[in-house]
Scaffold this motif. Structure first.
Motif, mmCIF file in Angstrom:
data_model
loop_
_atom_site.group_PDB
_atom_site.id
_atom_site.type_symbol
_atom_site.label_atom_id
_atom_site.label_comp_id
_atom_site.label_asym_id
_atom_site.label_seq_id
_atom_site.Cartn_x
_atom_site.Cartn_y
_atom_site.Cartn_z
ATOM 1 N N ILE A 77 0.856 -1.191 0.000
ATOM 2 C CA ILE A 77 0.000 0.000 0.000
ATOM 3 C C ILE A 77 0.886 1.234 0.000
ATOM 4 N N THR A 78 0.702 2.123 -0.976
ATOM 5 C CA THR A 78 1.483 3.364 -1.031
ATOM 6 C C THR A 78 0.550 4.529 -1.346
ATOM 7 N N PRO A 79 0.854 5.698 -0.795
ATOM 8 C CA PRO A 79 0.020 6.871 -1.098
ATOM 9 C C PRO A 79 0.360 7.442 -2.465
ATOM 10 N N LEU A 80 -0.566 8.240 -3.016
ATOM 11 C CA LEU A 80 -0.265 9.004 -4.214
ATOM 12 C C LEU A 80 0.836 10.002 -3.899
ATOM 13 N N ASP A 81 1.590 10.396 -4.908
ATOM 14 C CA ASP A 81 2.638 11.384 -4.690
ATOM 15 C C ASP A 81 2.064 12.776 -4.458
ATOM 16 N N ARG A 82 0.984 13.095 -5.194
ATOM 17 C CA ARG A 82 0.442 14.451 -5.108
ATOM 18 C C ARG A 82 -1.037 14.424 -5.467
ATOM 19 N N ALA A 83 -1.860 15.134 -4.713
ATOM 20 C CA ALA A 83 -3.302 15.213 -4.974
ATOM 21 C C ALA A 83 -3.705 16.660 -5.202
ATOM 22 N N GLY A 84 -4.660 16.870 -6.100
ATOM 23 C CA GLY A 84 -5.186 18.193 -6.375
ATOM 24 C C GLY A 84 -6.596 18.329 -5.845
ATOM 25 N N LEU A 85 -6.883 19.431 -5.194
ATOM 26 C CA LEU A 85 -8.203 19.675 -4.602
ATOM 27 C C LEU A 85 -8.809 20.919 -5.230
ATOM 28 N N TYR A 86 -9.986 20.755 -5.830
ATOM 29 C CA TYR A 86 -10.711 21.908 -6.369
ATOM 30 C C TYR A 86 -11.763 22.330 -5.360
ATOM 31 N N VAL A 87 -11.800 23.624 -5.062
ATOM 32 C CA VAL A 87 -12.773 24.175 -4.113
ATOM 33 C C VAL A 87 -13.484 25.347 -4.780
ATOM 34 N N PRO A 88 -14.809 25.330 -4.868
ATOM 35 C CA PRO A 88 -15.522 26.488 -5.423
ATOM 36 C C PRO A 88 -15.175 27.747 -4.636
ATOM 37 N N GLY A 89 -15.166 28.885 -5.301
ATOM 38 C CA GLY A 89 -14.771 30.125 -4.639
ATOM 39 C C GLY A 89 -15.875 31.161 -4.617
ATOM 40 N N GLY A 90 -15.534 32.342 -4.161
ATOM 41 C CA GLY A 90 -16.502 33.428 -4.078
ATOM 42 C C GLY A 90 -17.550 33.155 -3.022
ATOM 43 N N LYS A 146 -4.226 13.533 3.415
ATOM 44 C CA LYS A 146 -3.111 13.629 4.354
ATOM 45 C C LYS A 146 -3.021 12.383 5.242
ATOM 46 N N VAL A 147 -4.174 11.871 5.676
ATOM 47 C CA VAL A 147 -4.176 10.648 6.482
ATOM 48 C C VAL A 147 -3.601 9.483 5.674
ATOM 49 N N ALA A 148 -3.869 9.473 4.377
ATOM 50 C CA ALA A 148 -3.351 8.423 3.502
ATOM 51 C C ALA A 148 -1.847 8.514 3.321
ATOM 52 N N GLY A 149 -1.273 9.674 3.659
ATOM 53 C CA GLY A 149 0.160 9.843 3.532
ATOM 54 C C GLY A 149 0.598 10.596 2.299
ATOM 55 N N VAL A 150 -0.344 11.258 1.596
ATOM 56 C CA VAL A 150 0.019 12.029 0.411
ATOM 57 C C VAL A 150 0.947 13.175 0.824
ATOM 58 N N PRO A 151 2.165 13.247 0.264
ATOM 59 C CA PRO A 151 3.118 14.270 0.696
ATOM 60 C C PRO A 151 2.698 15.697 0.349
ATOM 61 N N ARG A 165 2.089 19.003 -11.487
ATOM 62 C CA ARG A 165 1.155 17.993 -11.994
ATOM 63 C C ARG A 165 0.775 17.040 -10.863
ATOM 64 N N VAL A 166 -0.505 16.738 -10.721
ATOM 65 C CA VAL A 166 -0.973 15.865 -9.646
ATOM 66 C C VAL A 166 -1.349 14.491 -10.204
ATOM 67 N N ASP A 167 -1.609 13.566 -9.291
ATOM 68 C CA ASP A 167 -2.005 12.212 -9.683
ATOM 69 C C ASP A 167 -3.516 12.015 -9.664
ATOM 70 N N LYS A 168 -4.197 12.833 -8.857
ATOM 71 C CA LYS A 168 -5.649 12.699 -8.757
ATOM 72 C C LYS A 168 -6.244 14.054 -8.418
ATOM 73 N N GLN A 180 -4.690 6.138 -2.084
ATOM 74 C CA GLN A 180 -3.682 5.101 -1.975
ATOM 75 C C GLN A 180 -3.724 4.185 -3.195
ATOM 76 N N LYS A 181 -2.594 3.556 -3.463
ATOM 77 C CA LYS A 181 -2.516 2.556 -4.529
ATOM 78 C C LYS A 181 -2.140 1.219 -3.912
#
Length: 436
Positions: A127-140, A156-161, A211-214, A394-395
């Motif tokens: 079990i390994t975490p993704l290297d990088r995750a992208g989060l989209y949040v609506p604004g305004g 973060k709990v999954a261990g994504v750096p 560049r993110v993984d997810k 995680q993968k």
């Protein structure tokens, strides 16, 4: 006094119930050609011109006077400042919610495992975490700090750096609660970019955006279309439809409570769906009366009215058992079992994103601070999908180690199967390992 709500009333035993229910549930979230073409154009521009295209589209769509990418980056100090600017009550609420979300998701963590066969062959899973995750949040004004917690904390709990957040600031409107939530959730980098250009930047990377993984998180039709377009280049959480609630009630809960629970989804947007199932016809009447009496007190009364009249329903069933059957057919995002003994019904529920048990568990608690994730499958996809969780970041890699004897034993089987598929190289590759 406002005019009475024209909300659909159905009976699960009427001959054409299935047809009426299917029509009620129908939701087409596919973008039209104009939206698709526009999104493809934006993605292509970001891939080709990187930061320059992101800055150009952000200035145009968000009415911002920006000239370079540095103008669209918020550092950690800015997030910490937001945490200081919000009220003490807001900070306490965010901290309580964050801790509960973190505690719940820590229980989802999986560990690598392996076992050794008598021949010495070792099999397992890493079990390994993704290297990088992208989060989209609506604004305004349409900002949801709770979504920041629900998306970033499991990563973060999954261990994504590294978690990278995209949040638009149309006309310069910054929501301090969103930034404070990002601070508490451990978000690493924040860009004030929105729309398809934000998704493209996360998927392909630019000079400034890694560049993110997810990519996870909600957004408008342009964001959803862009997420669909880049899927495969990166992973995505889901293409979410409108929010939904299905309430199953035995008729003994205060009808005002149930009415407000239905309102809680209808106030999301005009396409949200609120449905009540009950074997008590008089109770359905009482809830309808509560809906009509209370709707005038809501800030979003007009939106709620459109939602309830277009996609809401009060449905009479013969029994709670039949209610469970109808619920499974609907496969709701949120399911409230507002009954005396919810545990008795639970084994009959096969499809639901989240199940809220008992009269004192409104769906609204799950949206903010109960702990389980509020990112849930919509539009019937709970038949095959699950809530967002640690496992989404995680993968799982298979581990295979063959001892000489184990390789020899397995090679005999592999050889027969490979030759049966006319894959001679496969067979010979295995046969080289057979002990004479």
């Amino acid at each position: 006094m406002s005019k009475p709500l024209n909300i659909v009333r159905l009976d699960a035993n009427q001959a054409d119930f299935g047809r009426h229910l299917d029509a009620l549930l129908a939701w087409e979230g596919v973008s039209d050609k104009a939206v698709n073409d526009r999104v493809e154009e934006i993605i292509a521009a970001v891939r080709e011109r990187g930061d320059a295209a992101v800055v150009e589209y952000t200035a145009r769509f968000d009415s911002l006077d920006v000239a370079r990418m540095d103008d669209l980056i918020l550092d950690r100090a800015r997030l910490e400042l937001a945490l200081e600017r919000i009220t003490p009550a807001q900070r306490e609420a965010l901290e309580v919610a964050a801790e509960r979300v973190r505690s719940y998701h820590e229980k989802q963590c999986q560990e690598s495992w392996r076992y050794t066969e008598p021949s010495g062959t070792v099999l397992g899973q890493q079990i390994t975490p993704l290297d990088r995750a992208g989060l989209y949040v609506p604004g305004g004004k349409a900002s949801y700090p709770s979504s920041v917690l629900m998306n970033a904390i499991p990563a973060k709990v999954a261990g994504v750096p590294e978690v990278v957040m995209m949040v638009p600031t149309p006309r310069g409107e910054i929501n301090e609660l969103v930034l404070a939530a990002a601070c508490l959730a451990g978000v690493d980098r924040v860009f004030t970019v929105g729309g398809a250009q934000a998704v493209a930047a996360l998927a392909y990377g630019t000079e400034s955006v890694p560049r993110v993984d997810k990519i996870v998180g909600p957004g408008n039709i342009y964001v959803a279309t862009a997420k669909r377009a880049v899927f495969g280049q990166v992973g995505i959480d889901m293409i979410a439809g409108p929010s939904e609630i299905l309430v199953v009630c035995d008729g003994q809960t205060d009808p005002d409570w149930i009415a407000m629970d239905l309102f809680s989804q209808a106030e999301h947007d005009e396409d949200a769906q609120s449905i009540l199932l009950s074997p008590d016809a008089a109770f359905l009447d009482a809830v309808e009366a509560s809906l009509n009496r209370l709707i005038g007190e809501l800030e979003r009364a007009d939106m709620v009215r459109v939602s309830l009249e277009n996609r809401g329903a009060l449905i009479k069933v013969d029994s709670l058992e039949q209610a469970c059957e109808v619920s499974n057919r609907i496969a709701p995002e949120h399911l409230e079992l507002s009954v005396a003994d919810p545990e008795a019904l639970l084994p009959s529920i096969r499809h639901a994103g989240a199940i809220f048990m008992g009269r004192f568990t409104p769906e609204a608690l799950g949206d903010y601070c109960a702990g389980p994730n509020h990112v849930l499958p919509t539009s019937g996809t709970a038949r095959f999908s699950s809530p967002l969780g640690v496992y989404d970041f995680q993968k799982r890699s298979s581990i295979i180690f063959c001892s000489p004897q184990g390789a020899s034993d397995l090679a005999r089987t592999a050889s027969v199967l490979a030759r049966g598929e006319s894959l001679t190289a496969h067979a010979r590759s295995a046969e080289y390992r057979i002990k004479n």
